[in-house]
Design a protein around this motif. Sequence first.
Motif, short mmCIF file in Angstrom:
data_model
loop_
_atom_site.label_atom_id
_atom_site.label_comp_id
_atom_site.label_asym_id
_atom_site.label_seq_id
_atom_site.Cartn_x
_atom_site.Cartn_y
_atom_site.Cartn_z
N GLY A 50 -16.84 8.11 29.73
CA GLY A 50 -16.36 6.91 28.61
C GLY A 50 -16.69 5.68 29.29
O GLY A 50 -17.08 4.77 28.50
N GLN A 51 -16.45 5.29 30.65
CA GLN A 51 -16.67 4.27 31.33
C GLN A 51 -18.18 3.77 31.11
O GLN A 51 -18.46 2.57 31.20
N ASN A 52 -18.95 4.67 31.08
CA ASN A 52 -20.53 4.46 31.12
C ASN A 52 -21.06 4.35 29.55
O ASN A 52 -22.17 4.28 29.55
N GLY A 53 -20.04 4.43 28.76
CA GLY A 53 -20.52 4.13 27.27
C GLY A 53 -20.70 5.31 26.45
O GLY A 53 -21.10 5.46 25.37
N ASN A 54 -20.12 6.44 26.97
CA ASN A 54 -20.43 7.71 26.01
C ASN A 54 -18.86 7.73 25.35
O ASN A 54 -18.09 8.21 25.85
N SER A 55 -19.11 7.46 24.06
CA SER A 55 -17.93 7.26 23.26
C SER A 55 -17.39 8.76 22.80
O SER A 55 -16.37 9.03 22.55
N ARG A 56 -18.30 9.90 22.94
CA ARG A 56 -18.07 10.97 22.41
C ARG A 56 -17.05 11.75 23.69
O ARG A 56 -16.11 12.36 23.37
N ALA A 57 -17.43 11.23 24.98
CA ALA A 57 -16.30 11.72 25.99
C ALA A 57 -14.90 11.21 25.61
O ALA A 57 -13.93 11.90 25.99
N PHE A 58 -14.92 10.00 25.16
CA PHE A 58 -13.61 9.40 24.94
C PHE A 58 -12.83 10.21 23.57
O PHE A 58 -11.75 10.53 23.63
N SER A 59 -13.70 10.51 22.52
CA SER A 59 -13.28 11.13 21.59
C SER A 59 -12.64 12.54 21.79
O SER A 59 -11.73 13.01 21.35
N GLU A 60 -13.09 13.19 23.05
CA GLU A 60 -12.64 14.44 23.25
C GLU A 60 -11.27 14.12 24.07
O GLU A 60 -10.48 15.13 24.00
N LEU A 61 -11.09 13.07 24.85
CA LEU A 61 -9.83 13.00 25.44
C LEU A 61 -8.83 12.79 24.43
O LEU A 61 -7.45 13.14 24.48
N VAL A 62 -9.26 12.04 23.32
CA VAL A 62 -8.30 11.80 21.98
C VAL A 62 -8.05 12.93 21.48
O VAL A 62 -6.77 13.64 21.32
N ARG A 63 -8.83 14.16 21.30
CA ARG A 63 -8.46 15.38 20.81
C ARG A 63 -7.58 16.10 21.62
O ARG A 63 -6.71 16.77 21.46
N ARG A 64 -7.92 16.19 23.20
CA ARG A 64 -7.21 16.78 24.05
C ARG A 64 -5.70 16.20 24.37
O ARG A 64 -4.79 17.04 24.43
N TYR A 65 -5.47 14.93 23.79
CA TYR A 65 -4.04 14.51 24.18
C TYR A 65 -3.35 13.67 22.95
O TYR A 65 -2.12 13.27 23.20
N GLN A 66 -3.83 13.66 21.86
CA GLN A 66 -3.17 13.17 20.74
C GLN A 66 -2.12 13.53 20.53
O GLN A 66 -1.00 13.02 19.99
N GLY A 67 -1.95 15.08 20.12
CA GLY A 67 -0.72 15.64 19.85
C GLY A 67 0.34 15.44 20.80
O GLY A 67 1.70 15.16 20.40
N PRO A 69 1.78 18.57 15.31
CA PRO A 69 1.68 19.83 16.10
C PRO A 69 2.11 19.82 17.31
O PRO A 69 1.30 19.68 18.36
N HIS A 70 3.56 19.86 17.54
CA HIS A 70 3.85 19.55 18.88
C HIS A 70 5.12 20.56 18.94
O HIS A 70 5.97 20.80 17.98
N PRO A 71 5.58 20.98 20.01
CA PRO A 71 6.91 21.80 20.11
C PRO A 71 8.07 21.11 19.90
O PRO A 71 9.05 21.93 19.28
N LEU A 72 8.08 20.00 19.76
CA LEU A 72 9.36 19.13 19.37
C LEU A 72 9.40 19.55 17.77
O LEU A 72 10.53 19.71 17.39
N LYS A 73 8.43 19.77 17.07
CA LYS A 73 8.45 20.32 15.41
C LYS A 73 9.33 21.33 15.38
O LYS A 73 10.24 21.60 14.60
N ALA A 74 9.01 22.30 16.08
CA ALA A 74 9.62 23.70 16.14
C ALA A 74 10.92 23.67 16.68
O ALA A 74 11.81 24.35 15.89
N LEU A 75 11.21 22.85 17.45
CA LEU A 75 12.68 22.63 18.11
C LEU A 75 13.47 21.91 16.73
O LEU A 75 14.49 22.50 16.71
N GLU A 76 13.11 21.00 16.18
CA GLU A 76 13.74 20.39 15.27
C GLU A 76 14.08 21.19 14.04
O GLU A 76 14.70 20.49 13.10
N THR A 77 13.40 22.07 13.82
CA THR A 77 13.69 23.02 12.62
C THR A 77 14.67 23.81 12.58
O THR A 77 15.09 24.56 11.54
N LYS A 78 15.26 23.88 13.67
CA LYS A 78 16.42 24.86 14.07
C LYS A 78 17.66 24.03 14.30
O LYS A 78 17.69 22.68 14.40
N GLU A 79 18.76 24.77 13.96
CA GLU A 79 20.08 23.83 14.10
C GLU A 79 20.27 23.57 15.54
O GLU A 79 20.49 22.18 15.68
#
Length: 206
Positions: free
Chosen positions: A20-37, A126-136
Amino acid sequence: MKARHEQPEPLSDLELVEQGQNGNSRAFSELVRRYQGRVFGICFGIVRDREEARDTTQEVFIRAFRHLSKFKGDSSFYTWLYRIAVNLSISTAGKSHRKKTVLFGELPEVFTEATDADFPGSAAPPHPLKALETKELGRMVGEAMEKLSEKHRAVIVLREVEGLSYEEIAEAIDCSLGTVMSRLFHARKKIQKSMNRHREGTKDRT
């Protein structure tokens, strides 16, 4: 008999950052997919509002993209990213009239496409917090979290949801190990106290 083509090993975070630092925007896109949730989960855990968390998550990746050249690899990428997420979440929490700045038009097209396809929407994350908050129990924890300060929410989310070590949390929020332990102790104590009150109130109504 033809040998099967083996799938290439996925690139590490550091390899993607370097590309990504060398200009590969697809590499940064993969980091987004990996960590956005996970980033969304941190933001939501602190700001306690889904739309606010979504906007903040977008800003986290915009800031990471703009400052990617400053990442030197002294820490893991996710720690560096979480630090941005925590700081932005704390600074925006409670600002109901915060100006929303969705600036994906300034970023490479491939990053925009990845985000549009995979970014958590205003529905449940799409995160464990969602499942947690659906319960009492999750509802009780959610109510208790509302009563914590943003800094106390941050350490709880990083520790209990993301599973970071005390050292990683200290690095992510830029404070001492003692401060992390102190905040966790007081946050857990407040949550337990709030949940005990809730249970007592429930008993009184039965």
